[in-house]
Enzyme design. Structure first.
Site, PDB file in Angstrom:
ATOM      1  N   THR A 190       0.824  -1.215   0.000  1.00  8.56           N
ATOM      2  CA  THR A 190       0.000   0.000   0.000  1.00  8.56           C
ATOM      3  C   THR A 190       0.852   1.256   0.000  1.00  8.56           C
ATOM      4  O   THR A 190       0.373   2.327  -0.383  1.00  8.56           O
ATOM      5  CB  THR A 190      -0.927   0.039   1.230  1.00  8.56           C
TER       6      THR A 190
ATOM      7  N   GLY B  51      17.652 -13.029   4.244  1.00 12.58           N
ATOM      8  CA  GLY B  51      16.557 -13.613   3.490  1.00 12.58           C
ATOM      9  C   GLY B  51      15.224 -13.612   4.193  1.00 12.58           C
ATOM     10  O   GLY B  51      14.266 -14.211   3.720  1.00 12.58           O
TER      11      GLY B  51
ATOM     12  N   GLY C  87      13.287 -10.997   4.820  1.00 16.86           N
ATOM     13  CA  GLY C  87      12.369  -9.963   4.397  1.00 16.86           C
ATOM     14  C   GLY C  87      12.104  -8.941   5.486  1.00 16.86           C
ATOM     15  O   GLY C  87      11.029  -8.347   5.539  1.00 16.86           O
TER      16      GLY C  87
ATOM     17  N   SER D  64      13.894  -6.197   5.934  1.00 16.57           N
ATOM     18  CA  SER D  64      14.354  -4.902   5.455  1.00 16.57           C
ATOM     19  C   SER D  64      15.722  -4.483   5.988  1.00 16.57           C
ATOM     20  O   SER D  64      15.913  -3.378   6.490  1.00 16.57           O
ATOM     21  CB  SER D  64      13.326  -3.811   5.776  1.00 16.57           C
TER      22      SER D  64
ATOM     23  N   SER E 221      18.097  -3.786   4.052  1.00 18.11           N
ATOM     24  CA  SER E 221      18.577  -2.717   3.169  1.00 18.11           C
ATOM     25  C   SER E 221      18.169  -1.347   3.699  1.00 18.11           C
ATOM     26  O   SER E 221      18.982  -0.409   3.715  1.00 18.11           O
ATOM     27  CB  SER E 221      18.046  -2.917   1.749  1.00 18.11           C
TER      28      SER E 221
ATOM     29  N   GLU F 219      17.574   4.043  -2.513  1.00 16.28           N
ATOM     30  CA  GLU F 219      17.164   2.725  -2.990  1.00 16.28           C
ATOM     31  C   GLU F 219      16.445   2.809  -4.331  1.00 16.28           C
ATOM     32  O   GLU F 219      16.640   1.970  -5.206  1.00 16.28           O
ATOM     33  CB  GLU F 219      16.282   2.037  -1.948  1.00 16.28           C
TER      34      GLU F 219
ATOM     35  N   ASP G 294       9.579   1.102   4.675  1.00 22.13           N
ATOM     36  CA  ASP G 294      10.697   0.454   5.358  1.00 22.13           C
ATOM     37  C   ASP G 294      11.628   1.483   5.990  1.00 22.13           C
ATOM     38  O   ASP G 294      12.038   1.349   7.144  1.00 22.13           O
ATOM     39  CB  ASP G 294      11.487  -0.424   4.382  1.00 22.13           C
TER      40      ASP G 294
ATOM     41  N   TYR H 275       8.061  -7.312  -8.467  1.00 19.60           N
ATOM     42  CA  TYR H 275       7.711  -6.168  -7.614  1.00 19.60           C
ATOM     43  C   TYR H 275       7.452  -4.943  -8.480  1.00 19.60           C
ATOM     44  O   TYR H 275       6.439  -4.252  -8.327  1.00 19.60           O
ATOM     45  CB  TYR H 275       8.848  -5.903  -6.618  1.00 19.60           C
TER      46      TYR H 275
END
Length: 373
Positions: A32, A115, A117, A119, A121, A153, A165, A217
């Site tokens: 969202t 791995g 998920g 975040s 990064s 990013e 994130d 994505y």
């Protein structure tokens, strides 16, 4: 502190400071954020720590505790590679925004499960942004730092993520979730004391990552933008007559729209239940979110579906995939006394399919980015 020891060994001096930024888990509000919608993430206890000293010559030297022997020394930020593109992208974004930042010696240490998920990064970007903000006296608001990290990013690394994130990493508070309006960027902290209600939030790290994820994505985001354009609204956030909108759409655009609009409603419903103290009742909304992500947004995968179904079968109040999808983690809202049963049920389901066992983590809302020393 390990990151300081590695910094000293790499550069022959102590760092000017050490900063930490957490990863995040999203309670609800998936895909969202780039539709100007609503999200409800919180920071997790794991993240990225950056030891940094400024340099007057503009050169950026980068090293990682997790990648010994792979130090990079760059005068041209475009020459960075791999994990180093994330902190380099932050320096690039700060300079593009007109902020007077020079170079730096940087050592990174992270303990976000790989791995999962969660975040890592964004945590890496926010830790770097906060370090540069302090070292170069920029005094930028936290949301501005999140926007710098997002730009790094989006435009430097090339991943078209939304703001969630980075905002969660920069703005979260201990013991609270972050209710964020991704259009206005207004936010407020929402108390989330699961233990007071006899609950735990269990992260089920599937350990899988399907390689189609990055391109898919971007495709999902394009589907949403195409649907908004067809409906004549700035973003899917603006759809108020869902039935009317769906009647004008078909195929993927129709499905993406249905997910985004109903997911925003689910975020608002969870907020209402949390305010009312009906924390156990949010489980049904987590279940509905997963079904929508699986069937309408089509970003789940067999490993996530099995984890969610087994967790609910084992006694979780609700469960769903979290993050971008195609792998990573699911979350389950579990009564404390049912934790062993939920873990056992998920493990049995994975074993029956010949899959490697997932990892389990219990997450509590942690503090956002901060200076450690």
């Amino acid at each position: 502190m390990r990151v300081v020891e590695v910094f000293r060994a790499a550069y022959g001096s102590d760092p000017a400071g050490v900063w930490h930024a957490p990863g995040r888990v999203n309670l609800i509000g998936e895909h969202t954020d780039y539709n100007d919608g609503l999200v409800l993430p919180f920071a997790v206890p794991w993240g990225v720590t950056a030891a940094v000293s400024p340099r007057p010559d503009g050169v950026v030297r980068l090293a990682s505790v997790q990648a010994p022997g792979e130090e990079q020394v760059v005068e041209d930020l475009d020459q960075t590679r791999g994990w180093a593109r994330y902190p380099a992208g932050v320096v690039w974004a700060l300079r593009r925004a007109g902020h007077p930042v020079g170079g730096a010696d940087i050592v990174i240490d992270g303990d976000v499960p790989r791995g999962a998920g969660l975040s890592s990064s964004a945590a890496l970007e926010v830790a770097t942004a906060l370090a540069f903000d302090d070292l170069y006296g920029l005094a930028l608001p936290r949301m501005e730092l999140a926007k710098i990290a997002q730009r790094a990013e989006n435009d430097f690394v090339g991943m078209p993520c939304g703001i969630m994130d980075q905002a969660a990493s920069a703005l979260s508070e201990e013991g609270r979730a972050l209710f964020l309006d991704c259009r206005s960027l207004g936010s407020r902290a929402v108390p989330l004391d699961l233990a007071a209600h006899g609950l735990r939030l269990l992260i089920i790290n599937t350990g899988v990552h399907h390689e189609l994820a990055d391109g898919q994505y971007a495709r999902r985001r394009q589907d949403c933008e195409n649907a908004a354009k067809r409906l004549g609204v700035p973003a899917l956030r603006d759809v108020t007559d869902l039935a009317g909108a769906l009647a004008r759409l078909s195929g993927d655009e129709r499905k993406r729209t249905q997910h985004v609009v109903t997911e925003n409603h689910r975020v608002e419903a969870v907020i209402g239940l949390l305010r009312a103290g009906a924390v156990r009742e949010i489980g049904a909304l987590l279940n509905a979110s997963h079904l929508s992500l699986r069937d309408q947004f089509e970003v789940s995968c067999p490993e996530l579906d099995v984890a969610v179904e087994a967790a609910v079968r084992g006694g979780a109040r609700g469960a769903r995939m979290t993050g971008g999808g195609f792998g990573g983690s699911a979350i389950a809202l579990v009564p404390e006394e049912r934790l062993p049963a939920v873990r056992d049920e998920v493990l049995r389901a994975y074993e029956a399919r010949g899959w490697a066992a997932p990892a389990f983590l219990e997450a509590t809302p942690a503090p956002g980015a901060r200076r450690l020393r």
